[in-house]
Design a protein around this motif. Structure first.
Motif, PDB file in Angstrom:
ATOM      1  N   MET A   1      -0.068   8.212 -10.145  1.00 34.91           N
ATOM      2  CA  MET A   1       0.691   7.462  -9.163  1.00 34.91           C
ATOM      3  C   MET A   1       1.392   6.292  -9.827  1.00 34.91           C
ATOM      4  O   MET A   1       0.821   5.615 -10.682  1.00 34.91           O
ATOM      5  CB  MET A   1      -0.240   6.948  -8.063  1.00 34.91           C
TER       6      MET A   1
ATOM      7  N   THR B   1      -5.151  12.382  -3.859  1.00 31.42           N
ATOM      8  CA  THR B   1      -4.451  12.245  -5.134  1.00 31.42           C
ATOM      9  C   THR B   1      -5.392  12.364  -6.316  1.00 31.42           C
ATOM     10  O   THR B   1      -4.946  12.616  -7.429  1.00 31.42           O
ATOM     11  CB  THR B   1      -3.726  10.889  -5.209  1.00 31.42           C
TER      12      THR B   1
ATOM     13  N   ASN C   1      -7.184   7.876   0.189  1.00 28.02           N
ATOM     14  CA  ASN C   1      -5.956   8.464  -0.359  1.00 28.02           C
ATOM     15  C   ASN C   1      -4.831   7.434  -0.403  1.00 28.02           C
ATOM     16  O   ASN C   1      -3.679   7.714  -0.048  1.00 28.02           O
ATOM     17  CB  ASN C   1      -5.505   9.676   0.462  1.00 28.02           C
ATOM     18  N   THR C   2      -5.165   6.252  -0.846  1.00 25.84           N
ATOM     19  CA  THR C   2      -4.219   5.130  -0.839  1.00 25.84           C
ATOM     20  C   THR C   2      -4.204   4.448  -2.201  1.00 25.84           C
ATOM     21  O   THR C   2      -5.256   4.260  -2.812  1.00 25.84           O
ATOM     22  CB  THR C   2      -4.590   4.125   0.257  1.00 25.84           C
ATOM     23  N   VAL C   3      -3.012   4.077  -2.625  1.00 29.66           N
ATOM     24  CA  VAL C   3      -2.821   3.307  -3.852  1.00 29.66           C
ATOM     25  C   VAL C   3      -2.293   1.936  -3.455  1.00 29.66           C
ATOM     26  O   VAL C   3      -1.433   1.826  -2.579  1.00 29.66           O
ATOM     27  CB  VAL C   3      -1.838   4.008  -4.802  1.00 29.66           C
TER      28      VAL C   3
ATOM     29  N   GLY D   1      -7.887   7.547 -11.869  1.00 31.74           N
ATOM     30  CA  GLY D   1      -8.069   6.136 -11.565  1.00 31.74           C
ATOM     31  C   GLY D   1      -8.702   5.321 -12.677  1.00 31.74           C
ATOM     32  O   GLY D   1      -9.120   4.190 -12.434  1.00 31.74           O
TER      33      GLY D   1
ATOM     34  N   CYS E   1       6.681   3.881  -4.109  1.00 26.85           N
ATOM     35  CA  CYS E   1       5.510   4.589  -4.615  1.00 26.85           C
ATOM     36  C   CYS E   1       5.951   5.999  -4.998  1.00 26.85           C
ATOM     37  O   CYS E   1       6.812   6.586  -4.325  1.00 26.85           O
ATOM     38  CB  CYS E   1       4.453   4.633  -3.514  1.00 26.85           C
TER      39      CYS E   1
ATOM     40  N   SER F   1      -4.368  -0.254  -8.061  1.00 26.14           N
ATOM     41  CA  SER F   1      -5.685   0.321  -7.842  1.00 26.14           C
ATOM     42  C   SER F   1      -5.550   1.487  -6.881  1.00 26.14           C
ATOM     43  O   SER F   1      -4.543   1.621  -6.176  1.00 26.14           O
ATOM     44  CB  SER F   1      -6.664  -0.712  -7.280  1.00 26.14           C
ATOM     45  N   SER F   2      -6.571   2.327  -6.872  1.00 27.43           N
ATOM     46  CA  SER F   2      -6.538   3.494  -5.989  1.00 27.43           C
ATOM     47  C   SER F   2      -7.860   3.625  -5.246  1.00 27.43           C
ATOM     48  O   SER F   2      -8.922   3.392  -5.820  1.00 27.43           O
ATOM     49  CB  SER F   2      -6.234   4.761  -6.780  1.00 27.43           C
TER      50      SER F   2
ATOM     51  N   SER G   1       0.828  -1.203   0.000  1.00 25.12           N
ATOM     52  CA  SER G   1       0.000   0.000   0.000  1.00 25.12           C
ATOM     53  C   SER G   1       0.862   1.253   0.000  1.00 25.12           C
ATOM     54  O   SER G   1       2.000   1.229   0.483  1.00 25.12           O
ATOM     55  CB  SER G   1      -0.898   0.021   1.239  1.00 25.12           C
TER      56      SER G   1
ATOM     57  N   HIS H   1      -9.671   6.513  -3.482  1.00 23.72           N
ATOM     58  CA  HIS H   1      -9.578   7.963  -3.313  1.00 23.72           C
ATOM     59  C   HIS H   1     -10.195   8.438  -1.994  1.00 23.72           C
ATOM     60  O   HIS H   1      -9.932   9.555  -1.560  1.00 23.72           O
ATOM     61  CB  HIS H   1     -10.205   8.661  -4.505  1.00 23.72           C
TER      62      HIS H   1
END
Length: 124
Positions: A34, A28, A77-79, A55, A96, A71-72, A21, A74
């Motif tokens: 990203m 983002t 706020n995590t990819v 995304g 990242c 994947s993201s 992660s 939103h």
């Protein structure tokens, strides 16, 4: 500037799956493309995959296509980077990165912000 923190790395066996992660300190969505890069000992940092700021578009290196998924989320706020069918060749520090400009880039020089990395080790 956005701060990125990777987590979820570890030691796994060949054929296993792992999800890493990347938590961003600010949203983002609409702001940053990203990317995930990796660097193995003695090798240059290489592009793994990227996702655009909305995304809805992704890009993968040939070496991971069909095995890895970016994947993201939103809201968080995590990819994420989901890695399946891991092999020892996937062993590396995974980074990242965030890019404020243009479309998804495979070049590390295009990215403005980087996390500290998380180690992924795949044993045979």
């Amino acid at each position: 500037q956005v701060r990125l923190v990777e987590s979820g790395g570890g030691l796994v066996q060949t054929g296993d799956s792992l999800r890493v992660s990347c938590a961003a300190s600010e949203p983002t969505f609409g702001r940053y493309n990203m990317g995930w890069f990796r660097q193995a000992p003695g090798k240059e940092r290489e592009f793994v995959t990227g996702i655009n700021r909305y995304g809805d578009s992704t890009n993968y290196a040939d070496s991971v296509k069909g095995r890895f998924t970016i994947s993201s989320d939103h809201v968080k706020n995590t990819v994420y980077l989901q890695m399946n069918s891991l092999t020892p060749e996937d062993t590396a520090v995974y980074y990242c990165a965030a890019d404020r400009h243009g479309a998804i880039s495979r070049s590390s020089s295009a990215y403005d912000y980087w996390g500290q990395g998380t180690q992924v080790t795949v044993s045979s």
